[in-house]
Design an enzyme around this catalytic site. Sequence first.
Site, PDB file in Angstrom:
ATOM      1  N   GLU A 145      34.980  48.016 103.676  1.00  0.00           N
ATOM      2  CA  GLU A 145      34.313  47.180 102.720  1.00  0.00           C
ATOM      3  C   GLU A 145      35.469  46.011 102.484  1.00  0.00           C
ATOM      4  OE1 GLU A 145      32.184  47.538  98.500  1.00  0.00           O
ATOM      5  OE2 GLU A 145      34.118  48.763  98.673  1.00  0.00           O
ATOM      6  N   GLY A 284      42.495  51.163  95.389  1.00  0.00           N
ATOM      7  CA  GLY A 284      42.744  52.575  94.708  1.00  0.00           C
ATOM      8  C   GLY A 284      42.114  53.438  95.515  1.00  0.00           C
ATOM      9  N   MET A 286      38.105  54.492  98.284  1.00  0.00           N
ATOM     10  CA  MET A 286      36.854  53.628  98.999  1.00  0.00           C
ATOM     11  C   MET A 286      35.792  54.799  99.161  1.00  0.00           C
ATOM     12  SD  MET A 286      35.188  51.279 100.299  1.00  0.00           S
ATOM     13  CE  MET A 286      33.586  51.403 100.628  1.00  0.00           C
ATOM     14  N   ASN A 288      33.219  55.561 100.822  1.00  0.00           N
ATOM     15  CA  ASN A 288      32.684  55.949 101.927  1.00  0.00           C
ATOM     16  C   ASN A 288      31.763  57.252 101.822  1.00  0.00           C
ATOM     17  OD1 ASN A 288      34.478  54.016 103.513  1.00  0.00           O
ATOM     18  ND2 ASN A 288      35.881  55.706 102.992  1.00  0.00           N
ATOM     19  N   GLU A 321      34.424  56.859  92.202  1.00  0.00           N
ATOM     20  CA  GLU A 321      33.773  56.861  93.639  1.00  0.00           C
ATOM     21  C   GLU A 321      32.830  58.025  93.972  1.00  0.00           C
ATOM     22  OE1 GLU A 321      35.385  54.770  95.473  1.00  0.00           O
ATOM     23  OE2 GLU A 321      36.768  54.259  93.970  1.00  0.00           O
ATOM     24  N   HIS A 324      29.441  56.015  93.030  1.00  0.00           N
ATOM     25  CA  HIS A 324      29.039  55.391  94.102  1.00  0.00           C
ATOM     26  C   HIS A 324      28.140  56.041  95.262  1.00  0.00           C
ATOM     27  CE1 HIS A 324      30.827  51.513  93.427  1.00  0.00           C
ATOM     28  NE2 HIS A 324      32.084  52.065  93.387  1.00  0.00           N
TER      29      HIS A 324
END
Length: 890
Positions: A145, A284, A286, A288, A321, A324
């Site tokens: 990203e 901090g 990600m 994925n 996270e 997300h």
Amino acid sequence: MCAQQQVDTSERQILPTNVKPVHYDLSLQPDLETFVFQGQAKIDLLVVEDSKTIVLNTQDIKILSATVSSTNLKTESSQAATSITYDEKKLVASLTFAELLPANSKAILDIKYEGILNDQMAGFYRSSYKDAEGNTKYLATTQFEATDARRAFPCWDEPSLKATFDVTLIVPSHLTALSNTNVISETNVSDTLKQVKYATTPLMSTYLLAFVIGPFEYIEAFTSGEHNGRPIRSRVYTLPGLAEQGRHALNVCISALEYFAKVFGEPYPLPKLDMVAVPDFEAGAMENWGLITYRTVSLLFDEKQSSIVSKKRTAYVVCHELAHQWFGNLVTMKWWNELWLNESFATWVGWLAVDDIFPDWDVWTSFVNEDMPRALNLDALRSSHPIDVAVNDPAEIHQIFDAISYYKGASVIRMLSSWLGVETFLAGVRRYVRRHKLSNASTDDLWVALSEEAGVDVSKFMDLWTKRVGYPVLCVTQESQDAIKVVQSRYLSTGDLETAEDGTVWWAPLGMLVSGKTESYTLTEKSQTFPIPADGLFKLNAGQTSVYRVNYPIQNIRVLGEEVKKGSSGLLTNTSDRVGLIADAGNLCVSGEQKTTAFLELAQAFVNEENYFVWSQLSTHLSNILGVWYEQPEHIKDGLKALRRSLFAPVAHRLGWEFAETDDYLTNILRVLALTNAGRSNDAATVEEAKKRFHTFVAGDIDALHPNLRGPVYGIVLSNAGSVEEENAVWEKILQMYHNETLPTDQRLIALNALGGAKNEALISRYMLMSLDEKEVRGQDSIYVFGSLAANPDARLLFWQFFSQNYELLQSKFSRSPSLFGAAVRSAVGGFSSLEQLDQIEAFFSTKDTKQYARPLQQALESARVNSKWLLRSKDSVAQWVQEYANRFE
């Protein structure tokens, strides 16, 4: 139901639409000694238009061969590209073929290529660590990203071009290899290499693909399956010896995965969820899909030696996270202008999950105290941007991962959810997720779903918040004994709003707090009149759920100050209301709409306050004043410190230095805050005890200094050193703590940050030079150095000189980590409060190409000018106030 907005996409740097990827079959073989990787990408394409040329994204990749095959080709066989050309500016490769690929056909593009495992924390990169013998070794990991998947494989690197992925990794046999999905086969291909294949992913955007290869160990647990329909296997992967520090994050993960499945009304779509601590990591964490990567300090927590602040941060980052996985991964924004759909929502719902798991942390007051101010401070600048912001060039994308996209968006969502009701809001979110899962959606799509659920046209008023820059200040005047007039205008911290800038009329829920209840009113015009109780006692924005400042007449502020003193029998029993009162007064004195001396007067009303968050907000604003007044005469600064000392020292003395098991979370963090402020304000008892405990601690008694207090004590002892020799000795001891690799990462970084508080020039210079040495300070950790120097008045000018003299070197060091360079720019520029100094800084940058960091530079310069004007406006009145009142605090 909602009016659809027309978005101008003509300037976007996007790929041709003649072909569309459907599926990627990727094979990668990284070499952790040469730092080269070999790759093959077989991509199933849908041919939309007759095509002889295929254009796709690549960066730092050398294509060795490219062939295309299709049953529609006359030869019914593959054909090699007749030319392969690169556009380094647009980051694309063009593959040209002799024979036409007809429209409405299917094709397979087969590309063999090689790339570099870079050391820039972008794309497919290497990260270093020390093995048990102290030797430097490397692992491989990814960070795609926003637009760095193209560094790992040729692709259509745009969020709306979703496809499925098959991944195969060929790696050293002794290493663990992870990707988004579960392993379906693992076979040896030689004595030293193995081939690992993973299950096909769901439809997903390229930026969410990931692979990590290293010598990992793990701990695992399974969710209950209550809301997911089946248990989800969750693991935390770390370098050897650290896995148990992932226990806290794993426990949070297990709870949050089930919580989010309930909140979103959709089960987590993958069979596993891995979380990996990566030694070198720019952000901090990600998100994925199924393989979340973290900066080590954001994932690991040592129950015995880490600070309580680290525990809260880890819990929040994990929940953010995981949110997300649904909001961003399952449903993805169509383009980067709507990044806020990912980040703002994950911020808000991340805190919602933390609140569910740790209700005693009072996270929504924490949000009002920390996250909302980050948004409002940035959005009070002319150089701010709308939540939904035009993004055309990849160079612009990383610059909007800021307080607007995260915290203003989350604040607006909190305002809307409070107004609609959280359950109604979440029902609308479930409708949105159900409708757009495995696809892409826009802000308008979310408004449509919420409008259908709530029965009101949400976009009508929310577009004002997402598509316009800024927010209002509501100026209150007493119209009569039983009515007030409220006038809204855009709030600028410069205090010099022009008529042309004041065109937005925001929709603002007032939430008027009166004795015993909250009255619901909504401001929908530039100026409106509202009733108030006969006793004249009220406060707007009850619970601080709405996004605006309130400017009361001084007599109302004094009345509210008296209510503060009443404690639980007063009007402001809700902690967020007291935090909000301080935040508004503290910021309105910056813009000149209230007097700085009025804020200093209000601060004294909180002398009997007991809540951490209120003290924290007071600390922030008193520290801001001292930070801006840093070049004023010593007796002025001493007077301001005396005020701070008079407030915090009694709290510090009452709570003491020992942490009892019976103390709750908020008591513990208040103890840390009070001792910090008392020590930095030269409270003799606090300084003496800090020095005593520090020397006992560094002599080997680790129990002398609780992990929560180590950072504050380092700072207190360093800043209160009685001589250069004492300062040097203290600094060296703190440096030893930073170098001690047996300490948890958060404790080492606390020591690194503290080193920047030195006063003497030799230590400051040594510290700055450390930031250039990768063996001393990892590139990702340079932000601690820069931030610490910016916060130290004795270091600001030296840091600017260092930055300007080493500009090319720093820019080269962070060339592929532009957000880190942007942080360096912000730190080097933002701390000044001298217009003359700022003119020199602007002259320096006038000859530089600032495209990669234009936004943070503009914001830092404007923030510094705000401070300069504030100081010019208020320094005389503050000096007089100190002269008249400072002796009260002794």
